[in-house]
Design a protein around this motif. Structure first.
Motif, PDB file in Angstrom:
ATOM      1  N   ALA A 172     -55.406 -31.073 -35.600  1.00 44.51           N
ATOM      2  CA  ALA A 172     -55.228 -32.609 -36.261  1.00 44.51           C
ATOM      3  C   ALA A 172     -56.333 -33.406 -36.223  1.00 44.51           C
ATOM      4  CB  ALA A 172     -53.911 -33.257 -35.770  1.00 44.51           C
ATOM      5  N   ALA A 173     -57.081 -33.417 -35.150  1.00 43.36           N
ATOM      6  CA  ALA A 173     -58.169 -34.204 -35.053  1.00 43.36           C
ATOM      7  C   ALA A 173     -59.110 -34.054 -36.038  1.00 43.36           C
ATOM      8  CB  ALA A 173     -58.863 -34.110 -33.591  1.00 43.36           C
ATOM      9  N   GLU A 174     -59.413 -32.836 -36.879  1.00 44.42           N
ATOM     10  CA  GLU A 174     -60.122 -32.617 -37.805  1.00 44.42           C
ATOM     11  C   GLU A 174     -59.571 -32.618 -39.090  1.00 44.42           C
ATOM     12  OE1 GLU A 174     -62.367 -29.038 -36.674  1.00 44.42           O
ATOM     13  OE2 GLU A 174     -63.083 -29.811 -34.855  1.00 44.42           O
ATOM     14  N   MET A 175     -58.396 -32.405 -39.340  1.00 45.18           N
ATOM     15  CA  MET A 175     -57.518 -32.411 -40.482  1.00 45.18           C
ATOM     16  C   MET A 175     -56.417 -33.314 -40.706  1.00 45.18           C
ATOM     17  SD  MET A 175     -57.582 -27.873 -40.847  1.00 45.18           S
ATOM     18  CE  MET A 175     -56.985 -27.880 -39.367  1.00 45.18           C
ATOM     19  N   PRO A 176     -56.470 -34.530 -41.281  1.00 44.79           N
ATOM     20  CA  PRO A 176     -55.488 -35.439 -41.466  1.00 44.79           C
ATOM     21  C   PRO A 176     -54.289 -34.769 -42.077  1.00 44.79           C
ATOM     22  CG  PRO A 176     -57.105 -35.855 -42.890  1.00 44.79           C
ATOM     23  CD  PRO A 176     -57.875 -34.806 -42.053  1.00 44.79           C
ATOM     24  N   GLU A 177     -54.171 -33.658 -42.749  1.00 48.64           N
ATOM     25  CA  GLU A 177     -52.995 -33.465 -43.410  1.00 48.64           C
ATOM     26  C   GLU A 177     -52.109 -32.864 -42.364  1.00 48.64           C
ATOM     27  OE1 GLU A 177     -56.530 -32.254 -46.109  1.00 48.64           O
ATOM     28  OE2 GLU A 177     -56.212 -32.158 -43.766  1.00 48.64           O
ATOM     29  N   VAL A 178     -52.602 -32.158 -41.205  1.00 50.15           N
ATOM     30  CA  VAL A 178     -51.870 -31.806 -40.113  1.00 50.15           C
ATOM     31  C   VAL A 178     -51.167 -32.950 -39.438  1.00 50.15           C
ATOM     32  CG1 VAL A 178     -51.992 -30.517 -37.794  1.00 50.15           C
ATOM     33  CG2 VAL A 178     -53.447 -29.792 -39.793  1.00 50.15           C
ATOM     34  N   THR A 179     -51.850 -33.770 -39.109  1.00 48.52           N
ATOM     35  CA  THR A 179     -51.336 -35.216 -38.605  1.00 48.52           C
ATOM     36  C   THR A 179     -50.019 -35.678 -39.533  1.00 48.52           C
ATOM     37  OG1 THR A 179     -53.487 -35.962 -37.577  1.00 48.52           O
ATOM     38  CG2 THR A 179     -51.786 -37.499 -37.873  1.00 48.52           C
ATOM     39  N   ASP A 180     -50.440 -35.753 -40.852  1.00 50.75           N
ATOM     40  CA  ASP A 180     -49.172 -36.234 -41.706  1.00 50.75           C
ATOM     41  C   ASP A 180     -47.976 -35.486 -41.640  1.00 50.75           C
ATOM     42  OD1 ASP A 180     -51.207 -38.294 -42.392  1.00 50.75           O
ATOM     43  OD2 ASP A 180     -51.387 -37.668 -44.381  1.00 50.75           O
ATOM     44  N   PHE A 181     -48.304 -34.181 -41.780  1.00 48.45           N
ATOM     45  CA  PHE A 181     -46.954 -33.259 -41.580  1.00 48.45           C
ATOM     46  C   PHE A 181     -46.336 -33.425 -40.328  1.00 48.45           C
ATOM     47  CE2 PHE A 181     -44.595 -29.147 -41.127  1.00 48.45           C
ATOM     48  CZ  PHE A 181     -44.130 -29.148 -42.426  1.00 48.45           C
ATOM     49  N   VAL A 182     -47.185 -33.370 -39.166  1.00 44.37           N
ATOM     50  CA  VAL A 182     -46.477 -33.372 -37.935  1.00 44.37           C
ATOM     51  C   VAL A 182     -45.744 -34.786 -37.769  1.00 44.37           C
ATOM     52  CG1 VAL A 182     -46.843 -33.795 -35.286  1.00 44.37           C
ATOM     53  CG2 VAL A 182     -48.084 -31.830 -36.784  1.00 44.37           C
ATOM     54  N   ASN A 183     -46.217 -35.880 -38.150  1.00 48.73           N
ATOM     55  CA  ASN A 183     -45.692 -37.203 -37.908  1.00 48.73           C
ATOM     56  C   ASN A 183     -44.393 -37.268 -39.005  1.00 48.73           C
ATOM     57  OD1 ASN A 183     -47.539 -37.914 -36.079  1.00 48.73           O
ATOM     58  ND2 ASN A 183     -48.846 -39.028 -37.510  1.00 48.73           N
ATOM     59  N   GLU A 184     -44.597 -36.752 -39.910  1.00 46.50           N
ATOM     60  CA  GLU A 184     -43.575 -37.039 -41.187  1.00 46.50           C
ATOM     61  C   GLU A 184     -42.494 -35.960 -41.353  1.00 46.50           C
ATOM     62  OE1 GLU A 184     -45.203 -38.155 -45.141  1.00 46.50           O
ATOM     63  OE2 GLU A 184     -46.948 -39.133 -43.897  1.00 46.50           O
ATOM     64  N   PHE A 185     -42.772 -35.080 -40.900  1.00 48.78           N
ATOM     65  CA  PHE A 185     -41.759 -33.787 -41.377  1.00 48.78           C
ATOM     66  C   PHE A 185     -41.121 -33.020 -39.850  1.00 48.78           C
ATOM     67  CE2 PHE A 185     -44.058 -33.896 -45.118  1.00 48.78           C
ATOM     68  CZ  PHE A 185     -43.080 -34.085 -46.100  1.00 48.78           C
ATOM     69  N   LEU A 186     -42.004 -33.171 -38.735  1.00 50.58           N
ATOM     70  CA  LEU A 186     -41.733 -32.247 -37.571  1.00 50.58           C
ATOM     71  C   LEU A 186     -40.549 -32.883 -37.125  1.00 50.58           C
ATOM     72  CD1 LEU A 186     -42.744 -29.738 -36.533  1.00 50.58           C
ATOM     73  CD2 LEU A 186     -43.942 -31.064 -34.718  1.00 50.58           C
ATOM     74  N   PRO A 187     -40.702 -34.286 -36.919  1.00 45.25           N
ATOM     75  CA  PRO A 187     -39.326 -34.671 -36.203  1.00 45.25           C
ATOM     76  C   PRO A 187     -37.736 -34.454 -36.525  1.00 45.25           C
ATOM     77  CG  PRO A 187     -40.933 -36.536 -36.389  1.00 45.25           C
ATOM     78  CD  PRO A 187     -41.455 -35.446 -37.506  1.00 45.25           C
ATOM     79  N   SER A 188     -37.693 -33.979 -37.765  1.00 45.76           N
ATOM     80  CA  SER A 188     -36.345 -33.544 -38.366  1.00 45.76           C
ATOM     81  C   SER A 188     -35.959 -32.132 -37.833  1.00 45.76           C
ATOM     82  CB  SER A 188     -36.487 -33.461 -39.839  1.00 45.76           C
ATOM     83  OG  SER A 188     -36.820 -34.455 -40.372  1.00 45.76           O
ATOM     84  N   TYR A 189     -36.852 -31.384 -37.265  1.00 42.22           N
ATOM     85  CA  TYR A 189     -36.667 -30.013 -37.043  1.00 42.22           C
ATOM     86  C   TYR A 189     -35.772 -29.996 -35.684  1.00 42.22           C
ATOM     87  CZ  TYR A 189     -39.470 -27.822 -40.379  1.00 42.22           C
ATOM     88  OH  TYR A 189     -40.171 -27.493 -41.321  1.00 42.22           O
TER      89      TYR A 189
END
Length: 210
Positions: A172-189
């Protein structure tokens, strides 16, 4: 002439992941690959929409579907063994490449080039970045599995969860797409279906009085 490629690929459903771990619910390679495909596609879409990238999201989904197809032949080698040292890592990469070529050999000659583009990366900057996002999707899928096991009361995955989270932080430090997915979608799992459906029903915004 008959060809065995798709019949062989269909055997992904018989390859169980996390073989050295006690699972509350077994996960097979088909399930994992579908999840990786969807997340890979989402990461590329995020990159294109939010960060001005020009990534082939549809190809990323296909790469996700086939990313572990070699395990039909090799089986799912546990990560601690696969990456125990450089010698083992190199040897496994060679076995993996040989297994992928064996699968491609099961295709007709006229179709093989299209599938080689899925199994083998092109030497472009966009392709390299897209493949890294597929790798990130693979890690996110592994983390989802750890979360599900933890929520079921299984403590067997606590170390795997910690190491996977660390890997994702580096990506995520190099790919902001990963940060966005983790922050926005992962909490629902890990939430129940009732919770997911209830939270998804939001009141419509009422128009302001003129």
């Amino acid at each position: 002439m008959q060809h065995n490629f798709f019949a062989t690929i269909s055997r992904m459903k018989y390859i169980e992941r996390w073989a050295l771990m006690r699972n509350s619910r077994p996960e097979n390679l088909s399930e994992h690959s579908l999840e990786v495909a969807m997340i890979s596609h989402a990461l590329c879409v995020i990159g294109n929409v939010r960060y001005g990238k020009h990534l082939n999201a549809e190809k990323a989904a296909l790469c996700g579907l086939y990313h572990d197809a070699s395990e039909i032949i090799t089986g799912d080698m546990p990560t601690p063994v696969k990456y125990a040292n450089q010698k083992l890592k190199t040897a496994y990469k060679e076995v993996e490449a040989d297994s992928e070529n064996r699968l491609l050999d099961e295709l007709p000659d006229d179709l093989r080039p299209a599938f080689e583009g899925i199994f083998h990366a092109e030497s472009t900057e966009e392709e390299h970045y897209m493949r890294r996002l597929v790798k990130a999707a693979d890690k996110i899928s592994a983390l989802i599995k750890c979360i599900e096991e933890e929520n079921s009361g299984n403590r067997e995955f606590r170390t795997a969860k910690s190491t996977t989270e660390e890997s994702i932080r580096h990506l995520a430090a190099e790919m902001p797409e990963v940060t966005d997915f983790v922050n926005e979608f992962l909490p629902s799992y890990g939430r129940t279906l009732d919770e997911l459906l209830t939270e998804s029903v939001r009141p419509k915004t009422q128009p302001r009085n003129s």
